[in-house]
Write an enzyme that holds these catalytic residues in place. Sequence first.
Site, short mmCIF file in Angstrom:
data_model
loop_
_atom_site.label_atom_id
_atom_site.label_comp_id
_atom_site.label_asym_id
_atom_site.label_seq_id
_atom_site.Cartn_x
_atom_site.Cartn_y
_atom_site.Cartn_z
N ARG A 226 0.81 -1.08 0.04
CA ARG A 226 -0.05 0.00 0.05
C ARG A 226 0.90 1.19 0.16
O ARG A 226 1.91 1.23 0.90
CB ARG A 226 -0.84 0.13 1.26
CG ARG A 226 -2.06 -0.89 1.07
CD ARG A 226 -3.22 -0.25 0.19
NE ARG A 226 -4.33 -1.10 0.07
CZ ARG A 226 -4.81 -2.25 -0.75
NH1 ARG A 226 -3.87 -2.36 -1.62
NH2 ARG A 226 -5.80 -2.99 -0.79
N HIS A 274 -1.43 -0.24 -9.86
CA HIS A 274 -2.20 -0.96 -9.04
C HIS A 274 -2.78 -2.40 -9.75
O HIS A 274 -3.81 -2.64 -9.56
CB HIS A 274 -3.45 -0.24 -8.04
CG HIS A 274 -3.84 -1.10 -6.90
ND1 HIS A 274 -4.04 -0.20 -5.84
CD2 HIS A 274 -3.88 -2.11 -6.68
CE1 HIS A 274 -4.47 -1.04 -4.89
NE2 HIS A 274 -4.38 -2.28 -5.15
#
Length: 311
Positions: A226, A274
């Site tokens: 993250r 992502h």
Amino acid sequence: MPVNILFAARTVRWVEYEAPLRAALDAVGLDYVLDVDLPPETVDYIVYAPNSKVQDFTPYTRLKAVLNLWAGVEDAVNNPTLKVPFARMVDDAGLTQGMVEWVTGHVLRHHLGMDAHIVNPNHDWIADAPPVAADRPVGILGLGELGSACGQALQQLGFPVTGWARSPKTVEGIPCLTGPDGLREVLRQSQIVVLLLPSTPSTENTLNAETLALMPKGAFVVNPGRGPLIDDDALLAALDSGHIAHATLDVFRTEPLPKDHPYWSHPRVTVTPHIASETRAPSASRAIVENIRRGEAGEPFLYLVDRDAGY
Ligand code: NAP
């Protein structure tokens, strides 16, 4: 009475998930209603994406569990109205396998120094053979479902892998360290560091100026975890100085990564959008339905989120 299952995610996901969910539910022989719109007081389970319209769980008075479609739960874990068991996604055949492939690929790219040969406009004869994997220690920060699988894949290729987790763990072939001293030790010895921690208050800026400085000069950072795990300014400074040779980043504090973000143009940064891995509807549906089956059979749910720990 049928089990009422609300699918609360964007329409594009319903298109993707409806048939696999029905197939998985049929396979376990449950009598069910599955829909994107059900009276809240009738709903037993919610298959959930935190970016769905359902943000207040209060009207769902007979809810038995909320089953997250993703592994990351940071956008829902602090919802004060979510009081029933909350399970995150563990999808071995899809999410885990995809992450193993992405991490292995990017680690091998840096290990083998592939860039020098792929982009070689002057046709230089660069005859530096890379070391073998045994001479390239790798650290995995976050030795959970994904970190363990990636670590084991790298270990099988010959890399000496050391993991770091919140609690002591036994993962075959991978020593696991804990605590601030353990983090320092992993960083000092790792030429490639892979971040697979969840985003929580305790993991924010795990890589910062002080911890990046512990890594050997010329080390690589690979972050499919993250964005908030890394202090961006500190990483950019470490890349500018050459202390960190390259960072491959899949996740960011703001996504999509703003067009003017320095990561895009930095010669030592690779941005991927992502895509390191995602849940795949057929296998994820089987994981979700296994938890519904367990709930109906009075068995404990799998992969429950620890609200206090935040993941
Ligand atoms: P997981 O099984 O919960 O594993 C998390 C690991 O992090 C565990 O080993 C845990 O320690 C460790 N950890 C948590 N807090 C810590 C702390 N304060 N200090 C040290 N270690 C800590 O999660 P997962 O399924 O492997 O997923 C990991 C993360 O990957 C997700 O949270 C998500 O953010 C990210 N992800 C990214 C993508 C992508 O496409 N980029 C896709 C899926 C997931 P313990 O073992 O002691 O609990």
